[in-house]
Design a protein around this motif. Sequence first.
Motif, mmCIF file in Angstrom:
data_model
loop_
_atom_site.group_PDB
_atom_site.id
_atom_site.type_symbol
_atom_site.label_atom_id
_atom_site.label_comp_id
_atom_site.label_asym_id
_atom_site.label_seq_id
_atom_site.Cartn_x
_atom_site.Cartn_y
_atom_site.Cartn_z
ATOM 1 N N PHE A 53 0.867 -1.323 0.019
ATOM 2 C CA PHE A 53 0.106 -0.112 0.041
ATOM 3 C C PHE A 53 0.925 1.190 -0.015
ATOM 4 N N VAL A 54 0.710 2.191 -1.017
ATOM 5 C CA VAL A 54 1.743 3.210 -1.081
ATOM 6 C C VAL A 54 1.004 4.556 -0.472
ATOM 7 N N ILE A 55 1.676 4.882 0.819
ATOM 8 C CA ILE A 55 0.971 5.694 1.722
ATOM 9 C C ILE A 55 0.567 7.240 1.054
ATOM 10 N N HIS A 56 1.679 7.780 0.158
ATOM 11 C CA HIS A 56 1.562 8.968 -0.167
ATOM 12 C C HIS A 56 0.629 9.223 -1.160
ATOM 13 N N PHE A 57 0.290 8.068 -1.844
ATOM 14 C CA PHE A 57 -0.817 8.086 -3.049
ATOM 15 C C PHE A 57 -2.050 7.348 -2.548
ATOM 16 N N SER A 58 -2.189 6.667 -1.385
ATOM 17 C CA SER A 58 -3.282 5.993 -0.760
ATOM 18 C C SER A 58 -3.936 4.978 -1.852
ATOM 19 N N TYR A 59 -3.040 4.312 -2.371
ATOM 20 C CA TYR A 59 -3.453 3.171 -3.024
ATOM 21 C C TYR A 59 -2.669 1.735 -2.861
ATOM 22 N N PHE A 60 -3.595 0.616 -3.187
ATOM 23 C CA PHE A 60 -2.929 -0.689 -2.974
ATOM 24 C C PHE A 60 -2.362 -0.921 -4.605
ATOM 25 N N GLN A 61 -1.051 -1.285 -4.670
ATOM 26 C CA GLN A 61 -0.309 -1.715 -5.606
ATOM 27 C C GLN A 61 -1.054 -3.105 -6.410
ATOM 28 N N PRO A 62 -1.535 -3.061 -7.498
ATOM 29 C CA PRO A 62 -2.313 -4.233 -8.281
ATOM 30 C C PRO A 62 -1.396 -5.639 -7.978
ATOM 31 N N THR A 63 -0.296 -5.712 -8.090
ATOM 32 C CA THR A 63 0.783 -6.933 -8.123
ATOM 33 C C THR A 63 1.664 -6.732 -6.814
ATOM 34 N N ALA A 64 1.770 -8.060 -6.661
ATOM 35 C CA ALA A 64 2.808 -8.192 -5.349
ATOM 36 C C ALA A 64 4.268 -7.884 -5.864
ATOM 37 N N GLN A 65 5.140 -7.413 -4.751
ATOM 38 C CA GLN A 65 6.428 -7.417 -4.960
ATOM 39 C C GLN A 65 7.294 -8.493 -4.553
ATOM 40 N N THR A 66 8.092 -9.187 -5.344
ATOM 41 C CA THR A 66 8.895 -10.211 -5.036
ATOM 42 C C THR A 66 10.394 -9.656 -4.172
ATOM 43 N N TYR A 67 10.736 -10.446 -3.091
ATOM 44 C CA TYR A 67 12.072 -10.074 -2.253
ATOM 45 C C TYR A 67 12.714 -11.336 -2.130
ATOM 46 N N ASN A 68 13.379 -12.009 -3.193
ATOM 47 C CA ASN A 68 14.070 -13.260 -3.265
ATOM 48 C C ASN A 68 15.274 -12.953 -2.621
ATOM 49 N N PHE A 69 16.124 -14.066 -2.200
ATOM 50 C CA PHE A 69 17.511 -14.009 -1.870
ATOM 51 C C PHE A 69 18.219 -13.448 -2.927
ATOM 52 N N ALA A 70 19.594 -12.917 -2.571
ATOM 53 C CA ALA A 70 20.158 -12.451 -3.855
ATOM 54 C C ALA A 70 20.502 -13.425 -4.920
ATOM 55 N N ASN A 71 20.774 -14.807 -4.690
ATOM 56 C CA ASN A 71 20.885 -15.851 -5.292
ATOM 57 C C ASN A 71 19.530 -15.932 -6.588
#
Length: 382
Positions: free
Chosen positions: A197-215
């Motif tokens: 959720f982007v606070i300053h624009f008050s909206y939920f991003q439509p897709t998830a963000q991936t946070y994989n390991f560096a490999n």
Amino acid sequence: MLRLPTLVSLLLLAVPKAVFSSPCVAFDASFNLLTFGLNGKDWNAGQQGSWTSGSASDITTTGRPPFDGTNTTCYLSQFYNAIYFMNADKSNPSDVHIYNAGGQSWSTQTVSSSTFDPSSFDAILDHDTNVFYALSKGTLFFLDMGSMTTANSTALSWVDVAAAPYPTGYTPVMALAQNHIHFLDVPGAAAGSADIFVIHFSYFQPTAQTYNFANGSTSFPSTYGKTASFFQSSGVQQEFAFIPDDGSATYVINVETNTTTALAGPTTKDAAASYAASISALVQLDSTGALSYIPYTEGDESTDAQASWTGVSKIAAVAPASKSSAGSSSTGSVPKGSGTSGGAGASSTGSAGASKSNTGSMVGASYQGCVGAALAVLACVL
């Protein structure tokens, strides 16, 4: 005529008056480690270099809440050096209690809850705006704290922002970084990813963000857990820690690089534990009242991979943990495959809310021991 005491009366004599509390751990803006409601008092353990020696200072003073809520949570407002508390008073669960860390004084802010449910939520305190965002029963709310270091006479109100795009029954796991709210363990979302959720624009991003390991391998699991955001000396948080309820590892998510690193899981595996982070440490307060920490250096994966959890003896010296179990205890380890592409092994304002486990009270007495004492007394009388 000799009147023998009943078993019930002996139990009442043997069982001490239990002290129920819901303590909280936080940092002030100078990153002194503070605990509140621990053994009925508040303590200052100072900065990180002093946590393993000496005794913490008693900072208990008048005006503080009773810390008898079912799940007290606390949040550092770094700009204003104030700590805000929710659910610290079971008689007034909607109130926000304010500790002015600079002035070491307390005040209580009345809050209108509207449709916000203070018994069921998770929340973050946004660093730049000093606004709470909370997800309660499927609805996202905000509460603007302004520049408050002391309560005012006018009640604040939770404001309905939007319905969250999540199914009924989702128990939120929320974390703050870069003025974005990250929602973990979202039903249907892939492991190692977060909805935003982007606070300053008050909206939920439509897709998830991936946070994989560096490999490139999948990082943290899709499961419930706790979070805490690492502060910066100035500016917004860029990383947050995620600790699954099983305590198997400590995952640090960097939203600048969109990657995750893994540190050792806490020594005490406790789904009811709470966490707070400074710039260079993550602290666990377990359900017995014991504190421990793991040092952390942003960007130094090789050092972080070797870091281990250590008890905060400075707090234990003045507020010993209770004897009740906090769950299984074992040495934490770093998951394999969590490091950089070269090899295996890893090279507040956080959120805090209701856990899926019963996170509420610590009991300051062992009832099993008391029952045994009572039976022993009865045997002597008979």
